[in-house]
Design an enzyme around this catalytic site. Sequence first.
Site, PDB file in Angstrom:
ATOM      1  N   LYS A   1      27.268 -21.342  15.986  1.00  0.00           N
ATOM      2  CA  LYS A   1      26.360 -21.523  14.854  1.00  0.00           C
ATOM      3  C   LYS A   1      24.934 -21.219  15.320  1.00  0.00           C
ATOM      4  CE  LYS A   1      25.374 -25.034  11.314  1.00  0.00           C
ATOM      5  NZ  LYS A   1      25.631 -26.439  10.926  1.00  0.00           N
TER       6      LYS A   1
ATOM      7  N   HIS B   1      22.125 -21.791  13.585  1.00  0.00           N
ATOM      8  CA  HIS B   1      21.104 -22.602  12.932  1.00  0.00           C
ATOM      9  C   HIS B   1      21.503 -24.075  13.044  1.00  0.00           C
ATOM     10  CE1 HIS B   1      24.257 -21.812   9.935  1.00  0.00           C
ATOM     11  NE2 HIS B   1      23.923 -22.967   9.395  1.00  0.00           N
TER      12      HIS B   1
END
Length: 562
Positions: free
Chosen positions: A448, A450
């Site tokens: 991921k 973010h």
Amino acid sequence: WPSYDHFLLTKRRAFLHHHHYTPPPNTPDIMSFFQQITTRSQSINSLLCIGLDPHLKELSLPPNSTESERAEAAYQFCERIILATHPHAVCYKPNAAFFEALGTTLGCVTLRRVIDIIPDGIPVLLDVKRGDIGSTAAAYAEACYEENGGLNADGVTLSPLMGWDSVQPFVTGKYFNKGAFLLCKTSNPGSNDLLALTLQNQTTLFEKIAKLTNEWSERAESESPSDSSSTSPPRLGLVVGATDPQALSAARQSAGQSTWILAPGVGAQGGDLDAACRAGLNDSGSGMLIPVSRGVSRASNPGEEALKLKEGINAARAAVLASRGAKSAADGSNSSSSMAPYQREFLEFSLKEGVLKFGSFVLKSGRTSPYFFNAGLFSSGSALSKLGRSYAASIMASELVNKDGKVSFDVVFGPAYKGISLGALVCAALYSDFGVDVGFAYNRKEAKDHGEGGVLVGASMSGKRVLVVDDVITAGTAIRESHTLLTKIGATPVGVSIALDRAEKRSLEDPLSAVQAVARDLDIPVVSIVALPQLQEYLRQSPDYDEDVLKLVTEYRSKYGV
């Protein structure tokens, strides 16, 4: 001067009034009736149920006694038994009829007084044999269970002949943590008039009732509050007379291993204890309560008699388990194919959910297997709850738990994708069923970019001992990848937990299975809920599958099994 017996009675009475039961470690805050029975049975190593039957003939009162005199005599009669026998009693079973016969004013009052002096932690089974529907059944349930205005019992006996409607109010809704024993094949000779009748499918009515306990227990769970998972099935047990060992054996076979059976008739009614234990005990030597009333109440020393009965029952249990072990050895079976109750339950509900199927299936390896296991079909709340509990039971019965009862891991890790939900289920079940509170973490297959970022989510695993959870090990690739990931972050993988071990060679030239290879290469234990030997043993014992299915599985194991 007061007698020594009176002095002793007074001291014991004071003990009971101030006694507070401390449950064993890892006990859930809210236990169902049958969880209480199981916990109590294990903690005192007993299967003895003490009946409280203050028959007027037992009270030695004059014919013209008043209701008040009868009520007080009945109370003292029961109090004497409770004070003397509570160290040996799994539960107490007061018979409501004998209290009602004391009089319309004080009969039920006396029954409640007796229930109130039974020590905390000892379940109360109210023998009322109710059987009605609708608002009448609901009113009966309130009268039996309510703490304010009712009798405050933990469980009841019921007649099931009016169907699920007559049982429902006693084990659902606000009474989800209560339980009931259903009259199945009672100890009186007249029970054959109805309960032994043969149905169209060539089974008896009592065998049908025995099978319904599991179906109705699951139905009760589905109709109860969503936070009642700690009181999962069974919520129902069976009453099967010890006077009919053949019926007792058939009821056990029909109801399965997890159902508790109340087996009256030992002693005064002529039931043979050894024969009853051979017929009714489950594979763990438990699952059956032996109720005794007159044998205790008429003894000069009820406490000594209760201890004698408990020890006699335990001797019969030991003999049964020894006999079954010898039979297994004579049959050429071994401990790897024996089944714990949680394993049998797992196979039964896997078959019911269609997760486990028998037939002809071509595997990725090219082999044609007589069975197929698809964990993706555990796709309902109830099925997932049972799956998590099965994993937890297998873990707690394995080498992942040390001799002090402590687990050897700090975090459960579920590798993406299937392992994520499985790991969460296992973590929750370990806590709800065993009080084991460990962390949970999982990984993403794509990092991921973010938020918190990265591929790992959940509890920190650096410096922690980690248990990896998955459904099966086919080639072991996913487990090896998880092992590499965990060691890179400073975690220590200590084991793997899976649902099914196919226990078959990777190839005809390779003597190891995929599971054995993982255990060897990574030097960690792999724990499964069940393996191929247990599946074979289940087929050997089950009346639902013919010999052809067992033959195919046996031949497959002979050819490919490790």
